[in-house]
Design a protein around this motif. Structure first.
Motif, PDB file in Angstrom:
ATOM      1  N   ASN A 291       0.833  -1.207   0.000  1.00  0.00           N
ATOM      2  CA  ASN A 291       0.000   0.000   0.000  1.00  0.00           C
ATOM      3  C   ASN A 291       0.870   1.260   0.000  1.00  0.00           C
ATOM      4  OD1 ASN A 291      -2.316  -1.542   0.019  1.00  0.00           O
ATOM      5  ND2 ASN A 291      -2.606  -1.406   2.230  1.00  0.00           N
ATOM      6  N   ALA A 292       1.950   1.230   0.764  1.00  0.00           N
ATOM      7  CA  ALA A 292       2.851   2.378   0.809  1.00  0.00           C
ATOM      8  C   ALA A 292       3.516   2.608  -0.546  1.00  0.00           C
ATOM      9  CB  ALA A 292       3.906   2.182   1.896  1.00  0.00           C
ATOM     10  N   ILE A 293       3.890   1.514  -1.207  1.00  0.00           N
ATOM     11  CA  ILE A 293       4.521   1.628  -2.520  1.00  0.00           C
ATOM     12  C   ILE A 293       3.536   2.195  -3.544  1.00  0.00           C
ATOM     13  CG2 ILE A 293       5.498   0.315  -4.454  1.00  0.00           C
ATOM     14  CD1 ILE A 293       6.714  -1.579  -2.345  1.00  0.00           C
ATOM     15  N   GLN A 294       2.293   1.735  -3.502  1.00  0.00           N
ATOM     16  CA  GLN A 294       1.274   2.265  -4.412  1.00  0.00           C
ATOM     17  C   GLN A 294       1.062   3.758  -4.183  1.00  0.00           C
ATOM     18  OE1 GLN A 294      -2.076  -0.562  -3.774  1.00  0.00           O
ATOM     19  NE2 GLN A 294      -1.904  -0.968  -5.964  1.00  0.00           N
ATOM     20  N   LEU A 301       7.097  10.648  -1.771  1.00  0.00           N
ATOM     21  CA  LEU A 301       7.283  10.492  -0.326  1.00  0.00           C
ATOM     22  C   LEU A 301       6.788  11.742   0.393  1.00  0.00           C
ATOM     23  CD1 LEU A 301       8.458   8.668   1.913  1.00  0.00           C
ATOM     24  CD2 LEU A 301      10.602   9.943   1.666  1.00  0.00           C
ATOM     25  N   ASP A 302       5.680  11.618   1.105  1.00  0.00           N
ATOM     26  CA  ASP A 302       5.158  12.760   1.860  1.00  0.00           C
ATOM     27  C   ASP A 302       4.808  12.327   3.285  1.00  0.00           C
ATOM     28  OD1 ASP A 302       2.739  11.406   1.701  1.00  0.00           O
ATOM     29  OD2 ASP A 302       1.832  12.783   0.252  1.00  0.00           O
ATOM     30  N   ASP A 303       4.338  13.294   4.067  1.00  0.00           N
ATOM     31  CA  ASP A 303       4.062  13.026   5.479  1.00  0.00           C
ATOM     32  C   ASP A 303       2.982  11.971   5.678  1.00  0.00           C
ATOM     33  OD1 ASP A 303       5.961  14.870   6.129  1.00  0.00           O
ATOM     34  OD2 ASP A 303       4.573  16.453   6.739  1.00  0.00           O
ATOM     35  N   TRP A 304       1.973  11.978   4.832  1.00  0.00           N
ATOM     36  CA  TRP A 304       0.865  11.036   5.004  1.00  0.00           C
ATOM     37  C   TRP A 304       1.328   9.601   4.767  1.00  0.00           C
ATOM     38  CZ3 TRP A 304      -3.099  10.575   7.731  1.00  0.00           C
ATOM     39  CH2 TRP A 304      -4.173   9.725   7.412  1.00  0.00           C
ATOM     40  N   LEU A 305       2.202   9.392   3.798  1.00  0.00           N
ATOM     41  CA  LEU A 305       2.756   8.054   3.572  1.00  0.00           C
ATOM     42  C   LEU A 305       3.522   7.596   4.806  1.00  0.00           C
ATOM     43  CD1 LEU A 305       4.647   6.752   0.428  1.00  0.00           C
ATOM     44  CD2 LEU A 305       5.447   6.243   2.708  1.00  0.00           C
ATOM     45  N   GLN A 308       1.311   6.676   7.807  1.00  0.00           N
ATOM     46  CA  GLN A 308       0.576   5.419   7.680  1.00  0.00           C
ATOM     47  C   GLN A 308       1.482   4.194   7.697  1.00  0.00           C
ATOM     48  OE1 GLN A 308      -3.240   5.702   5.073  1.00  0.00           O
ATOM     49  NE2 GLN A 308      -1.652   6.848   3.996  1.00  0.00           N
ATOM     50  N   LEU A 309       2.753   4.385   7.347  1.00  0.00           N
ATOM     51  CA  LEU A 309       3.691   3.257   7.287  1.00  0.00           C
ATOM     52  C   LEU A 309       4.164   2.893   8.692  1.00  0.00           C
ATOM     53  CD1 LEU A 309       5.457   1.407   5.392  1.00  0.00           C
ATOM     54  CD2 LEU A 309       7.237   3.169   5.609  1.00  0.00           C
ATOM     55  N   ASN A 347       0.436   9.358  15.767  1.00  0.00           N
ATOM     56  CA  ASN A 347      -0.719   8.476  15.797  1.00  0.00           C
ATOM     57  C   ASN A 347      -1.931   9.291  16.233  1.00  0.00           C
ATOM     58  OD1 ASN A 347      -0.847   8.350  18.838  1.00  0.00           O
ATOM     59  ND2 ASN A 347       1.165   7.389  18.494  1.00  0.00           N
ATOM     60  N   ARG A 348      -3.100   8.709  16.133  1.00  0.00           N
ATOM     61  CA  ARG A 348      -4.333   9.446  16.391  1.00  0.00           C
ATOM     62  C   ARG A 348      -4.421   9.952  17.825  1.00  0.00           C
ATOM     63  NH1 ARG A 348     -10.131   7.407  14.099  1.00  0.00           N
ATOM     64  NH2 ARG A 348      -9.021   7.873  12.148  1.00  0.00           N
TER      65      ARG A 348
END
Length: 407
Positions: A291-294, A301-305, A308-309, A347-348
């Protein structure tokens, strides 16, 4: 030949185990991969011992003994904070199930015990003084960088066909070539792999990808037509060509799967884990990497990736992405780590605005899916720096732009 074991901590620590066994009138030696790796100069992993003492006698000598394979002469001794697998000298005959010998006979000669082992590089014993017992010329094989079966290779592979996979794995890990007669046996007896549980093949297959000479091992598999006995590959033989693109070791099966799923999108992570009978953990890790690669493919490469990784998958993601997109994996790994350090939230639970705050703003709104959806939107906007991680700012945004509608 004598091996100086004074500067090998793993052997030094285990010496007290050998001396204790010998003090009771039995023999004991270092055997297996630790001796091989010490001779090669590689880092030593587990230290295994062989002894003339039977499992019952070992249990009488040590206080903490785990009887993992008493019928085959094997126990695990817990001593001084370490675990040592100790196996009684034995000879074996007949392998009806292509794995376990039908008859095991305990013997008193270490040379007879070494005769049952798979390859000459693994059939060397080492005593407490550093003296080597090498009846099958394993040191010569190490010097010549050869993988050679002990005795008749056809018999060795018939006893346990997994040894075919071990031969190929050692090619990848050690950079050795397979001796001519042993290689001929690999080519002829490949069909015996059908007799082996896929879970056992998976272990050796994974280790093959952990070596620095993967391409050499892949070519041997192709030459011996072994891929037809591997799940997935039997129906997608061209995947072996994709494997040759991998220039450095992959750590585990999750990385292997995420790489090949990208190469052949018609195959899912679930397809791989189901056919190879892999664990749920491998499936979850492979999914996360994939999912990270997609996401990386579409957004870079950004903060959201990075958010989530899972942190433990930073190196796996970097290694696989490095191969797929010709990136410096080490540099990519450092970039991910730097971005992680600077995230607005990790994290949340670190968000300044939580579910209870939504209830305070909308006390009459029934609880439902809107809570998770709205918190997810807040989470992404904070991480992506569209919103500051500040209670008042998030509250104002929620009231102004995102009052919950009807579900």
């Amino acid at each position: 030949m004598n091996l100086n074991i004074k500067h090998i901590p793993a052997f030094q620590k285990a010496l007290s185990v050998i001396k204790r066994i010998e003090s009771h009138g039995f023999q004991a030696f270092f055997v297996g991969g630790s001796v091989r790796d010490a001779l090669i100069g590689r880092e030593i992993g587990d230290v295994d011992l062989a002894s003339s003492a039977t499992p019952v006698e070992i249990m009488n000598i040590f206080d903490k003994v785990i009887p993992v394979g008493m019928e085959h002469g094997t126990v695990i001794v817990r001593y001084d904070g370490e675990s040592y697998e100790i196996t009684t000298f034995r000879s074996e005959s007949e392998y009806q199930d292509y794995r376990h010998p039908d008859k095991v006979e305990f013997v008193t000669d270490i040379k007879k015990d070494l005769a049952r082992r798979d390859f000459t590089i693994n059939a060397i014993a080492l005593d407490k003084n550093g003296d080597l017992i090498d009846p099958f010329h394993g040191q010569q094989a190490i010097q010549g960088k050869k993988i050679q079966a002990v005795g008749n290779p056809y018999e060795r592979f018939e006893e346990d066909p997994l040894r075919i996979m071990r031969a190929v794995r050692f090619v990848s890990q050690l950079g050795y070539s397979i001796e001519e007669e042993t290689r001929a046996a690999v080519q002829k007896q490949g069909p015996l792999l059908e007799k082996i549980a896929v879970e056992r093949i998976a272990i050796e297959f994974e280790k093959m990808f952990q070596g620095n000479q993967l391409v050499q091992a892949i070519e041997i598999c192709e030459d011996a037509s072994l891929f037809q006995y591997f799940p997935i590959f039997r129906h997608y033989p061209d995947l072996s060509n994709d494997a040759k693109r991998i220039p450095y070791p992959f750590a585990d099966f999750a990385e292997i799967i995420s790489f090949f799923v990208h190469c052949s999108p018609e195959l899912s992570v679930d397809d791989w884990t189901r056919q190879w009978k892999l664990s749920k953990q491998v499936k979850n890790d492979a999914r996360a990497i994939h999912n990270a690669i997609q996401y990386y493919q579409d957004n870079g490469l950004d903060d959201w990736l990075v958010y989530q990784l899972p942190e433990k998958l930073t190196k796996p993601f970097s290694r696989v992405t490095g191969v797929l997109y010709s990136r410096d994996s080490a540099k990519l790994c450092e970039d991910v780590k730097m971005k992680r350090e600077k995230l607005a939230a990790h994290n949340r639970s670190e968000l300044a605005f939580q579910a209870k705050d939504l209830f305070d703003i909308f006390p009459n709104k029934p609880r439902g899916p809107w809570i998770g959806k709205l918190l997810g939107t807040i989470e992404e906007k904070v991480v992506s720096r569209e919103l500051k991680n500040d209670y008042n700012e998030i509250k104002e945004w929620v009231i102004k732009w995102n009052p919950p509608g009807r579900d």
